[in-house]
Enzyme design. Sequence first.
Site, PDB file in Angstrom:
ATOM      1  N   CYS A 332       0.840  -1.193   0.000  1.00 18.63           N
ATOM      2  CA  CYS A 332       0.000   0.000   0.000  1.00 18.63           C
ATOM      3  C   CYS A 332       0.878   1.247   0.000  1.00 18.63           C
ATOM      4  O   CYS A 332       1.761   1.387   0.848  1.00 18.63           O
ATOM      5  CB  CYS A 332      -0.907   0.002   1.227  1.00 18.63           C
ATOM      6  SG  CYS A 332      -1.918   1.511   1.382  1.00 18.63           S
ATOM      7  N   CYS A 360      -5.710   0.240   5.522  1.00 19.47           N
ATOM      8  CA  CYS A 360      -6.154   1.618   5.740  1.00 19.47           C
ATOM      9  C   CYS A 360      -7.345   1.991   4.863  1.00 19.47           C
ATOM     10  O   CYS A 360      -7.888   3.091   4.993  1.00 19.47           O
ATOM     11  CB  CYS A 360      -4.998   2.577   5.471  1.00 19.47           C
ATOM     12  SG  CYS A 360      -4.445   2.609   3.749  1.00 19.47           S
ATOM     13  N   CYS A 377      -2.191   5.863 -16.913  1.00 25.37           N
ATOM     14  CA  CYS A 377      -1.528   6.561 -15.808  1.00 25.37           C
ATOM     15  C   CYS A 377      -0.838   7.811 -16.346  1.00 25.37           C
ATOM     16  O   CYS A 377      -0.271   7.805 -17.443  1.00 25.37           O
ATOM     17  CB  CYS A 377      -0.507   5.652 -15.137  1.00 25.37           C
ATOM     18  SG  CYS A 377      -1.199   4.119 -14.466  1.00 25.37           S
ATOM     19  N   CYS A 431      49.611 -30.486  18.857  1.00 25.78           N
ATOM     20  CA  CYS A 431      50.769 -31.255  19.285  1.00 25.78           C
ATOM     21  C   CYS A 431      51.809 -31.364  18.180  1.00 25.78           C
ATOM     22  O   CYS A 431      51.621 -30.893  17.065  1.00 25.78           O
ATOM     23  CB  CYS A 431      50.329 -32.646  19.738  1.00 25.78           C
ATOM     24  SG  CYS A 431      49.686 -33.659  18.396  1.00 25.78           S
TER      25      CYS A 431
END
EC number: 2.3.2.31
Length: 465
Positions: A332, A360, A377, A431
Amino acid sequence: MIVFVRFNSSYGFPVEVDSDTSIFQLKEVVAKRQGVPADQLRVIFAGKELQNHLTVQNCDLEQQSIVHIVQRPQRKSHETNASGGDKPQSTPEGSIWEPRSLTRVDLSSHILPADSVGLAVILDTDSKSDSEAARGPEAKPTYHSFFVYCKGPCHKVQPGKLRVQCGTCRQATLTLAQGPSCWDDVLIPNRMSGECQSPDCPGTRAEFFFKCGAHPTSDKDTSVALNLITNNSRSIPCIACTDVRNPVLVFQCNHRHVICLDCFHLYCVTRLNDRQFVHDAQLGYSLPCVAGCPNSLIKELHHFRILGEEQYNRYQQYGAEECVLQMGGVLCPRPGCGAGLLPEQGQKKVTCEGGNGLGCGFVFCRDCKEAYHEGECDSMFEASGATSQAYRVDQRAAEQARWEEASKETIKKTTKPCPRCNVPIEKNGGCMHMKCPQPQCKLEWCWNCGCEWNRACMGDHWFDV
């Protein structure tokens, strides 16, 4: 100092001891308190049984350490191999090799490989600490084998302590058959075994865990091991700031690039601000080597705890959001919301559902992330890279910050040729008993003498530093 004793895994009580208090003296105190024979008590700490002649200091017991004491009659097998098979027969001179405790194990050679054979997991600094411990409390070693992130009370990277418990009864009364030699032995379940010393427990499966070494801990306090963080024993400069710092994080790329923890924090925050973490299907939300090396994603995501609480919470949030996006979902766009949504494929009109108080209610366009509209758009902008804070690494610094380059120099200084086949072999602590790794040779020889291993070497300088 105070150590806490858990008797027969049932309850605990404090016992006051000195650094030179022997294990037998500790047994006598507990035996008197519990009304039992001291010779039937066995003291277990960090995966091994502590022998009577050792002192509190020799065993690396610190303030408020927890030791387990069990009442169990001695057995013949205990006399020869009580601590899990790490103790050989007495040498001609009577010297006995005590089984190595988890407090002295170092697994960094697994993450930071070298061409060592034999006891390669024990570093030179560890061998030095054995002799230093016997000289007195002022010689206590400062070398730390493990690092953890302490979630509380420290809230930062701290030296860690490796411990083991029985996988059946979940008590720290298990003595290991042999010590771990690599991180996989510790991190992968069911790889190591031993014998639980608790009465009536048949457990043989070892479970390892870590504790913060910066403060006293209870039985239940554990911390996550950060296996890429190690002591900067080779004084490698940081790939970012070029300072020689300690400790450091070593990336798992081919070059083993080194970065200090402050620069690693900055690297993570910069990438987090740019949302340039990598979402890997198996690993999760991670980062590669700062130099961009291939196949170098950090596998243990708890390393990002170095970010601190606030930034780490943001890291987790971004990781969850990235997971939603990878599944074909959207976030969102309303400020202060950012809820993850999974609309139908091809659905342009998206509503941030308000059910259960999670959404929301904002209705937006899936393509441009603006309030929903009909038609094309108006504008679409690429979000990524718009405000990128480039984190660049100098090429020369990258070449100097290679752990492996220092390793090659170390190998040159610490290798000797096999007396039979002349193959170079590195001694990385441990060792003097060496074994040629070549299948055609396999000569067992003495590092000190350069000759075939014999009883004189065994009795004279088996464990010389």
